[in-house]
Design an enzyme around this catalytic site. Structure first.
Site, PDB file in Angstrom:
ATOM      1  N   GLY A 164       0.840  -1.185   0.000  1.00 48.81           N
ATOM      2  CA  GLY A 164       0.000   0.000   0.000  1.00 48.81           C
ATOM      3  C   GLY A 164       0.879   1.241   0.000  1.00 48.81           C
ATOM      4  N   CYS A 165       0.332   2.361  -0.450  1.00 45.08           N
ATOM      5  CA  CYS A 165       1.147   3.580  -0.575  1.00 45.08           C
ATOM      6  C   CYS A 165       1.576   4.122   0.786  1.00 45.08           C
ATOM      7  CB  CYS A 165       0.412   4.631  -1.389  1.00 45.08           C
ATOM      8  SG  CYS A 165      -1.268   5.010  -0.837  1.00 45.08           S
ATOM      9  N   TYR A 166       0.630   4.250   1.725  1.00 52.26           N
ATOM     10  CA  TYR A 166       1.007   4.683   3.073  1.00 52.26           C
ATOM     11  C   TYR A 166       1.955   3.670   3.709  1.00 52.26           C
ATOM     12  CZ  TYR A 166      -2.434   8.503   3.628  1.00 52.26           C
ATOM     13  OH  TYR A 166      -3.142   9.681   3.525  1.00 52.26           O
TER      14      TYR A 166
END
Length: 333
Positions: free
Chosen positions: A144-146
């Site tokens: 995921g990006c976060y």
């Protein structure tokens, strides 16, 4: 003839970024790109930045994708598992969705809901031993990006015994492309411009992924929607478990890594510097008042946080140099 690749979910932001990277890749041949509602549409009608790429989006089905040697799934969370199950074992897959990231089925149920599809090799090559696992895998779950932003800032500090895994706090701001391309009222320009908006406070779906990847046992996270198209800036704080220089720990952990850069002292990460790149910029210090570890981390949520990371993993899975077709340099201003 190079390695044949295909993209499912090519009409979205991450899918468009994948197409951009793959179109310029020296070893990957883009043989198919699919979409749901946009099937039958020329790619430039959806992604005008790709003018010159002669490609019509097809329907998302296993028959079309099976023609490829490697498939990127850039589908909404919960939609990858059913399609992946229809693809031959001989076809390698990098899934940009969340379907196969979590090892804990109960965490999946809590944060995503529905049946847990299983667990694939986690696609963050910079974690200890993970590059070899990705190289040996035929199925990889992209981060995921976060999760990528925070994990790169935190994992080496917990692994070295410097940061207390039971006391981690994250405040992170993300551009609107992280919410996807579907029309939503709260993402209208008039709603976003000139505003910072917290969302999913204390219940963001990337929390269990970050804990799994870093070894953190307690993590409080506040995500913030920022008025910009792309980029993430995370502030990660933790209590010391053992006195050490957190910046030195990060420099040692990422020495020689092509895409993770601990900035010179006095320089702080900012999102524009990573835009369009596959790089993550880090800086660490000790808070003068609280004495807590403080790490700032910035990356492009569509680059190292999604499509760039996926291409990096695909390079490794294909036995290619992992930097191939990817830039370490951002585009600014």
């Amino acid at each position: 003839m190079g390695i044949r690749v295909a993209v499912a979910g090519a009409s979205g932001y991450a899918g468009g970024e994948l197409l951009r990277l793959l179109a310029g890749h020296p070893e990957f041949d883009l043989v198919a790109a699919t979409a749901h509602s946009q099937a039958g549409t020329h790619v430039t009608a959806v992604h005008p930045q790709l003018t010159g790429l002669d490609l019509t989006l097809g329907a998302t089905d296993a028959a079309t994708l099976s023609e490829a040697d490697l498939v990127f799934l850039a589908l909404p969370h919960g939609e990858s598992a059913a399609l992946a199950a229809q693809l031959p074992e001989s076809v390698k897959i990098v899934d940009l969705g969340a379907d196969f990231r979590l090892a804990d089925a109960s965490a999946w149920g809590t944060y995503y809901g529905g049946a847990h599809a299983g667990t694939w090799t986690y696609g963050l090559p910079e974690l200890p031993g993970q590059r070899a696992r990705v190289a040996a895998a035929t199925r990889v779950a992209n981060t995921g990006c976060y999760a990528a932003t925070v994990t790169l800032a935190l994992a080496p500090l917990i692994a070295a015994g410097v940061a207390d895994p039971a006391d981690v706090v994250v405040v992170a701001s993300s551009g609107t492309s992280g919410a996807g391309r579907s029309a939503k009222a709260h993402l209208l320009g008039s709603e976003v411009m000139g505003d910072l908006t917290p969302y999913k406070v204390g219940v963001h779906q990337h929390v269990p992924e970050i804990k799994q990847a870093t070894g953190a046992t307690s993590l409080s996270m506040t995500p913030v929607l920022a008025p910009m198209p792309r980029g993430i800036l995370a502030t990660v704080t933790a209590r010391f478990a053992t006195e050490a220089d957190p910046r030195a720990v990060l420099k040692d952990a990422y020495a020689g890594e092509p895409f993770v850069h601990v900035l010179p002292e006095g320089q702080w990460p900012h999102t524009a510097a990573t835009a369009g790149s596959n790089s993550c910029h880090l800086q660490a210090t000790v808070d003068a008042d609280s004495g807590r570890i403080l790490v700032l981390s910035a990356l492009d949520n569509l680059g190292k946080g999604a499509a760039g990371q996926a291409v990096q993993c695909a390079n490794i899975m294909s036995g290619l140099p992992e930097t191939l077709g990817l830039s370490v340099f951002g585009v600014a201003p």
